[in-house]
Scaffold this motif. Sequence first.
Motif, PDB file in Angstrom:
ATOM      1  N   GLN A 263      -4.023  18.383  -4.437  1.00 13.84           N
ATOM      2  CA  GLN A 263      -5.326  18.763  -4.978  1.00 13.84           C
ATOM      3  C   GLN A 263      -6.446  18.076  -4.211  1.00 13.84           C
ATOM      4  O   GLN A 263      -6.439  16.855  -4.036  1.00 13.84           O
ATOM      5  N   GLY A 264      -7.428  18.861  -3.803  1.00 15.82           N
ATOM      6  CA  GLY A 264      -8.624  18.302  -3.216  1.00 15.82           C
ATOM      7  C   GLY A 264      -9.538  17.723  -4.276  1.00 15.82           C
ATOM      8  O   GLY A 264      -9.268  17.787  -5.479  1.00 15.82           O
ATOM      9  N   THR A 265     -10.659  17.167  -3.825  1.00 19.00           N
ATOM     10  CA  THR A 265     -11.557  16.430  -4.710  1.00 19.00           C
ATOM     11  C   THR A 265     -12.025  17.249  -5.897  1.00 19.00           C
ATOM     12  O   THR A 265     -11.909  16.819  -7.053  1.00 19.00           O
ATOM     13  N   ILE A 388     -14.186   3.070  -1.946  1.00 18.05           N
ATOM     14  CA  ILE A 388     -12.875   3.576  -1.543  1.00 18.05           C
ATOM     15  C   ILE A 388     -12.854   5.096  -1.602  1.00 18.05           C
ATOM     16  O   ILE A 388     -12.320   5.761  -0.695  1.00 18.05           O
ATOM     17  N   ASN A 389     -13.432   5.671  -2.653  1.00 16.25           N
ATOM     18  CA  ASN A 389     -13.495   7.134  -2.726  1.00 16.25           C
ATOM     19  C   ASN A 389     -14.318   7.732  -1.590  1.00 16.25           C
ATOM     20  O   ASN A 389     -14.016   8.836  -1.118  1.00 16.25           O
ATOM     21  N   CYS A 390     -15.338   7.018  -1.151  1.00 16.06           N
ATOM     22  CA  CYS A 390     -16.117   7.530  -0.026  1.00 16.06           C
ATOM     23  C   CYS A 390     -15.267   7.652   1.233  1.00 16.06           C
ATOM     24  O   CYS A 390     -15.510   8.529   2.074  1.00 16.06           O
ATOM     25  N   MET A 391     -14.266   6.793   1.368  1.00 14.78           N
ATOM     26  CA  MET A 391     -13.376   6.861   2.530  1.00 14.78           C
ATOM     27  C   MET A 391     -12.169   7.770   2.300  1.00 14.78           C
ATOM     28  O   MET A 391     -11.414   8.043   3.237  1.00 14.78           O
ATOM     29  N   ASP A 392     -11.977   8.226   1.058  1.00 13.18           N
ATOM     30  CA  ASP A 392     -10.817   9.070   0.736  1.00 13.18           C
ATOM     31  C   ASP A 392     -11.173  10.515   0.416  1.00 13.18           C
ATOM     32  O   ASP A 392     -10.426  11.434   0.758  1.00 13.18           O
ATOM     33  N   GLU A 393     -12.268  10.715  -0.286  1.00  8.59           N
ATOM     34  CA  GLU A 393     -12.549  12.015  -0.889  1.00  8.59           C
ATOM     35  C   GLU A 393     -13.304  12.949   0.048  1.00  8.59           C
ATOM     36  O   GLU A 393     -13.998  12.507   0.970  1.00  8.59           O
ATOM     37  N   TRP A 431     -22.627   7.777   4.059  1.00  6.81           N
ATOM     38  CA  TRP A 431     -21.639   6.740   4.344  1.00  6.81           C
ATOM     39  C   TRP A 431     -21.467   6.576   5.848  1.00  6.81           C
ATOM     40  O   TRP A 431     -21.553   7.566   6.598  1.00  6.81           O
ATOM     41  N   PRO A 432     -21.230   5.359   6.328  1.00  8.89           N
ATOM     42  CA  PRO A 432     -21.201   5.135   7.785  1.00  8.89           C
ATOM     43  C   PRO A 432     -19.942   5.612   8.493  1.00  8.89           C
ATOM     44  O   PRO A 432     -19.825   5.431   9.715  1.00  8.89           O
ATOM     45  N   ALA A 433     -18.996   6.207   7.785  1.00 11.56           N
ATOM     46  CA  ALA A 433     -17.773   6.704   8.424  1.00 11.56           C
ATOM     47  C   ALA A 433     -17.276   7.921   7.669  1.00 11.56           C
ATOM     48  O   ALA A 433     -17.549   8.087   6.476  1.00 11.56           O
ATOM     49  N   GLU A 434     -16.520   8.756   8.360  1.00 13.88           N
ATOM     50  CA  GLU A 434     -15.948   9.942   7.740  1.00 13.88           C
ATOM     51  C   GLU A 434     -14.692   9.564   6.946  1.00 13.88           C
ATOM     52  O   GLU A 434     -14.013   8.578   7.269  1.00 13.88           O
ATOM     53  N   PRO A 435     -14.348  10.347   5.922  1.00 14.89           N
ATOM     54  CA  PRO A 435     -13.124  10.068   5.158  1.00 14.89           C
ATOM     55  C   PRO A 435     -11.889  10.115   6.052  1.00 14.89           C
ATOM     56  O   PRO A 435     -11.835  10.875   7.019  1.00 14.89           O
ATOM     57  N   THR A 436     -10.898   9.311   5.711  1.00 21.14           N
ATOM     58  CA  THR A 436      -9.695   9.206   6.547  1.00 21.14           C
ATOM     59  C   THR A 436      -8.424   9.660   5.846  1.00 21.14           C
ATOM     60  O   THR A 436      -7.375   9.729   6.495  1.00 21.14           O
ATOM     61  N   LEU A 437      -8.470   9.978   4.543  1.00 20.35           N
ATOM     62  CA  LEU A 437      -7.234  10.286   3.828  1.00 20.35           C
ATOM     63  C   LEU A 437      -6.675  11.643   4.233  1.00 20.35           C
ATOM     64  O   LEU A 437      -5.560  11.750   4.728  1.00 20.35           O
ATOM     65  N   GLY A 438      -7.444  12.705   4.018  1.00 24.47           N
ATOM     66  CA  GLY A 438      -6.992  14.057   4.313  1.00 24.47           C
ATOM     67  C   GLY A 438      -6.160  14.638   3.185  1.00 24.47           C
ATOM     68  O   GLY A 438      -5.446  13.926   2.485  1.00 24.47           O
ATOM     69  N   TYR A 439      -6.283  15.957   2.974  1.00 22.21           N
ATOM     70  CA  TYR A 439      -5.544  16.665   1.925  1.00 22.21           C
ATOM     71  C   TYR A 439      -4.824  17.866   2.522  1.00 22.21           C
ATOM     72  O   TYR A 439      -5.384  18.558   3.360  1.00 22.21           O
TER      73      TYR A 439
END
Length: 519
Positions: A263-265, A388-393, A431-439
């Motif tokens: 599931q995405g965000t 953390i959500n900013c780097m995941d979602e 945010w200073p970086a793009e999310p890194t988790l991926g779905y």
Amino acid sequence: MEPHARNRRLVKKAAGALTLGSAVLLTACTSAPASTPPGGLDRFYEQRIAWEPCEDYATTSIETAVFAAAPAAECGRLMVPLNYREPAGKTARLAVMRVPARGEAIGSLVINPGGPGGPGLFAAAATSLGHAKTPLTESFDLVGLDPRGVGKSEPAIDCFSDAEADEGNVLLSTQGTTVQWTEADTRAIVDRCAERSGGADVLAGVGTRDAARDVDVLRAVLGDEKLTFLGQSYGTRLGAVYAEQFPQNVRAMLLDGAIDPHQGTSERRIGAFAGFQRSFEEMAAFCVTQAVCPLGHDPDHATETFHQIVRPLYETPVPALNSELSYDEAIGGVISGLYTEAAWPRVIAGIAQLPQGRGDELLQLNYDFALRDAEGRWTNFTEALYAINCMDEERLSETEGDELRAAIFAAAPFMDPGVTLTGARDGCEHWPAEPTLGYPYATDIADLPATLVVSITGDPTTPHAGGINLAKTLGSALLTVEGEGHTIVTAGTNSCVNAIAADYLIHLELPPAGSSCQL
């Protein structure tokens, strides 16, 4: 995973209230030296933790009391790279707690209580108390890690002061709230968090993929050849991502209150809030059986009755404790109490206070959920959750944000303020970086040892369907727990769950297909 992060009054519940025939024999656990470290990381994998008393690792008096109740606990620091692509660069120092086994330890059991942003030290101490007389504390050193950015780890995410939190001014998300932001607002929040947390590189370094790598460093430093892991709520994401990155290093993994990795965000958040609506309706059905019920005596109309009581707060907050209770905080207090059936009477009492012009109980529910102590100190849970959500979602445009908020209120109408809202901007848009988790994540993992997913049928925030899907994705056994609530294993209160968790984590024996327990 917490879908609501409206302010620091709405935070993760205490680990002490958190809320482990065919048997499959798996690989045995040993305390042999760790496997060869990944390139350039030898100094991290080969370090030793200098264990010491835990008094200085508490952030609130609540944590101090829980740590003191686990007198055998010892704490220390784990050094990890702030950026794994630059192992010779800046480092972070993560707080670790170990509660030694009461008997002969077969290894470490690493616990993550969820969030993201939940403090692992508190979880380890509280779990040791909840399982004081169970086989888990006899057989494992219980280990809690405050993940990067969380709790007593350094640097920690810090966006607002405790005084600002007490004033109710700490806003980090629009979803599930009535907050209406401009682009300048979201930019200011990120700038503020970066300044107070130690820089933009700190904000960019708190994603789950890096946190999972930290867990592997911890595994090696503890002397465990293979990882034994217990993750709850968001901890099921952390565990799944660890399994994706280090399947060869997994001994056993119990995932409780599972997040669906497919599931995405937006889909996940809508599903989570729909779960809260279901729990609200279950609470309303309980309410009508009581002598006095502020929601009336027809549960089919409880949402409408609740609107009549709570919607006036949108314009006019009511006094509460030494502050006041706004509409968003009232909804947050109700949601805080929906996590566990035991808190329903408090939610009902809080709703009953509102027509009397007071909001004490609902605000106290927020405080208790947040582990705010009597001295007015807050954990950094909500700030860490946000980062953390900013780097995941997945990031949403303002239009997508407005559409998501409308969909959330449609899925959870008890939360609907009944007013027109815009400005549901993504708090991570600068945010200073793009999310890194991926779905999706953690799919098609080769050679993963057998794992166990535990899922409650009436879970209000990580719906049972997500547990089923995670079990299918990982090829896990599934333990279904019939009842209401969010996570169960660390509490140590259910003998059926305790026995199955111990059989798996200690003896590596999975329950038969179709196994279930009752709350």
